[in-house]
Design a protein around this motif. Structure first.
Motif, short mmCIF file in Angstrom:
data_model
loop_
_atom_site.label_atom_id
_atom_site.label_comp_id
_atom_site.label_asym_id
_atom_site.label_seq_id
_atom_site.Cartn_x
_atom_site.Cartn_y
_atom_site.Cartn_z
N GLY A 144 0.80 -1.22 0.00
CA GLY A 144 0.00 0.00 0.00
C GLY A 144 0.83 1.27 0.00
O GLY A 144 0.37 2.32 -0.40
N LYS A 145 2.08 1.16 0.44
CA LYS A 145 2.99 2.31 0.45
C LYS A 145 3.80 2.40 -0.83
O LYS A 145 4.71 3.21 -0.93
N GLY A 146 3.49 1.56 -1.80
CA GLY A 146 4.18 1.63 -3.07
C GLY A 146 5.14 0.48 -3.33
O GLY A 146 5.69 0.35 -4.41
N GLY A 147 5.38 -0.36 -2.33
CA GLY A 147 6.24 -1.52 -2.52
C GLY A 147 7.69 -1.15 -2.68
O GLY A 147 8.15 -0.10 -2.23
N GLY A 148 8.44 -2.00 -3.34
CA GLY A 148 9.88 -1.82 -3.53
C GLY A 148 10.59 -3.11 -3.17
O GLY A 148 9.98 -4.17 -3.09
#
Length: 109
Positions: A49-53
């Motif tokens: 949900g925070k954009g992954g990576g």
């Protein structure tokens, strides 16, 4: 890196994720695992949900129990005890969080 996708997606209810792999065209290159939360209860739901990576790295080990004992001796915390992984044909995995804040997955040989 040139890679291919075999279009296999594995749902692992033990981990609450769906995963697939990108494989290099060159032997010996890393295998890239793409991870998606299976639902809102998934341990990676917040991260995604925070954009992954980059989430973690994985090492294949000969002796999972000894590797975990060695990691503990170095101050790491075992965050997930050994469990079978669907994507690896039931071979067991375990998760460790190091003192340097690195998440490591260990996969038994």
């Amino acid at each position: 890196m040139q890679a291919y996708w075999d279009e296999q997606i594995f749902h692992d209810p033990n981990q609450g994720v769906r995963v697939t792999f990108l494989k290099s065209l060159h032997a010996g290159d890393p295998l890239w695992e793409l991870v998606e939360p299976a639902d809102e209860k998934s341990p990676v739901h917040s991260f995604a949900g925070k954009g992954g990576g980059l989430h973690h790295i994985c090492y294949v080990v000969d002796n999972l129990e000894q590797t975990l004992a060695d990691a503990r001796a170095l101050g790491a915390i075992v965050t997930r005890q050994p469990m079978p992984a669907v994507a690896f044909g039931g071979r067991r995995i375990a998760w460790v969080y190091t003192k340097n804040r690195l998440l490591i997955e260990y996969l038994e040989q």
